[in-house]
Design a protein around this motif. Structure first.
Motif, PDB file in Angstrom:
ATOM      1  N   ILE A   1      85.676  55.839  92.979  1.00  0.00           N
ATOM      2  CA  ILE A   1      86.734  55.573  92.045  1.00  0.00           C
ATOM      3  C   ILE A   1      87.686  54.592  92.751  1.00  0.00           C
ATOM      4  O   ILE A   1      88.140  53.577  92.398  1.00  0.00           O
ATOM      5  N   ILE A   2      88.277  55.200  93.927  1.00  0.00           N
ATOM      6  CA  ILE A   2      89.297  54.307  94.954  1.00  0.00           C
ATOM      7  C   ILE A   2      88.639  53.080  95.078  1.00  0.00           C
ATOM      8  O   ILE A   2      89.488  51.878  95.171  1.00  0.00           O
TER       9      ILE A   2
ATOM     10  N   VAL B   1     103.956  60.886  95.172  1.00  0.00           N
ATOM     11  CA  VAL B   1     104.158  59.158  95.592  1.00  0.00           C
ATOM     12  C   VAL B   1     103.686  58.434  94.455  1.00  0.00           C
ATOM     13  O   VAL B   1     104.125  57.446  94.123  1.00  0.00           O
ATOM     14  N   ALA B   2     102.402  58.891  93.830  1.00  0.00           N
ATOM     15  CA  ALA B   2     102.159  58.375  92.794  1.00  0.00           C
ATOM     16  C   ALA B   2     102.977  58.005  91.464  1.00  0.00           C
ATOM     17  O   ALA B   2     103.273  57.102  90.995  1.00  0.00           O
ATOM     18  N   MET B   3     103.577  59.216  91.313  1.00  0.00           N
ATOM     19  CA  MET B   3     104.699  59.214  90.158  1.00  0.00           C
ATOM     20  C   MET B   3     105.920  58.256  90.512  1.00  0.00           C
ATOM     21  O   MET B   3     106.356  57.661  89.547  1.00  0.00           O
ATOM     22  N   THR B   4     106.230  58.423  91.913  1.00  0.00           N
ATOM     23  CA  THR B   4     107.425  57.396  91.963  1.00  0.00           C
ATOM     24  C   THR B   4     106.934  55.919  92.011  1.00  0.00           C
ATOM     25  O   THR B   4     107.474  54.881  91.438  1.00  0.00           O
TER      26      THR B   4
ATOM     27  N   LEU C   1      96.992  56.177  94.777  1.00  0.00           N
ATOM     28  CA  LEU C   1      97.594  57.555  95.170  1.00  0.00           C
ATOM     29  C   LEU C   1      97.193  59.061  94.589  1.00  0.00           C
ATOM     30  O   LEU C   1      97.314  59.743  95.099  1.00  0.00           O
ATOM     31  N   VAL C   2      97.033  58.758  93.187  1.00  0.00           N
ATOM     32  CA  VAL C   2      96.579  60.075  92.573  1.00  0.00           C
ATOM     33  C   VAL C   2      95.240  60.530  93.054  1.00  0.00           C
ATOM     34  O   VAL C   2      94.907  61.686  93.577  1.00  0.00           O
TER      35      VAL C   2
END
Length: 175
Positions: A2-3, A49-52, A41-42
């Protein structure tokens, strides 16, 4: 897997942004790029960090850039000359970064220097916070977070001031 797929989408998005002369499209695509970065990042289990990244990169930055675009033209002017010097500088910087990256330890290598020296210090939990991630973000990176918040607030205040001034000038011209 997926990445890798998301990284390919990020490369395609960056190439489209580089070729586009429509600034609105570039701003929207930069928001898409930030959202794709948040997905990576998730997938790497860095949810905080992904939420930021999603909030600041895809959210606030996109709104601020759209506000700035409101004050400008919607298309970028064609360059007067071919930017060969900028291309050469960018390619040499990329080559140096790749060369430097080759010397890094493997991802999650337990024998890496960071796992031998830095991680034990963080795991000693020098602050009275039970969660290691919270301790790092709130204690060790507190000033960094304060600085980032200040920059975003200042940019937002600047955009609001510019939009407000332009709105007042319109009212004067109409009278």
């Amino acid at each position: 897997m997926i990445i890798h797929v998301v990284l390919v989408f990020m490369v395609v998005t960056a190439l489209i942004m580089a070729r586009s002369r429509n600034l609105f499209a570039v701003v929207v695509l930069s928001g898409v790029y930030s959202f794709l970065m948040a997905l990576v990042l998730v997938a790497l289990d860095a949810v905080d960090v992904a939420m930021t990244e999603a909030a600041v990169g895809a959210g606030v930055s996109t709104v601020l850039l759209l506000g700035a675009l409101y004050l400008c033209r919607s298309h970028e002017a064609r360059p007067a000359h071919k930017p060969w010097l900028a291309l050469a500088l960018s390619l040499s910087t990329a080559a140096l970064l790749i060369y430097g990256g080759l010397g890094l330890p493997d991802f999650a290598d337990p024998q890496a220097a960071i796992h031998q020296q830095v991680v034990p210090r963080y795991l000693q939990n020098e602050v009275d916070v039970p969660n290691v991630v919270t301790a790092v973000l709130a204690s060790f990176r507190g000033y960094d977070t304060l600085g980032e918040t200040t920059v975003v607030f200042t940019a937002g205040a600047g955009i609001i001031a510019l939009l407000r001034r332009r709105g007042n000038n319109r009212g004067r011209d109409e009278k």
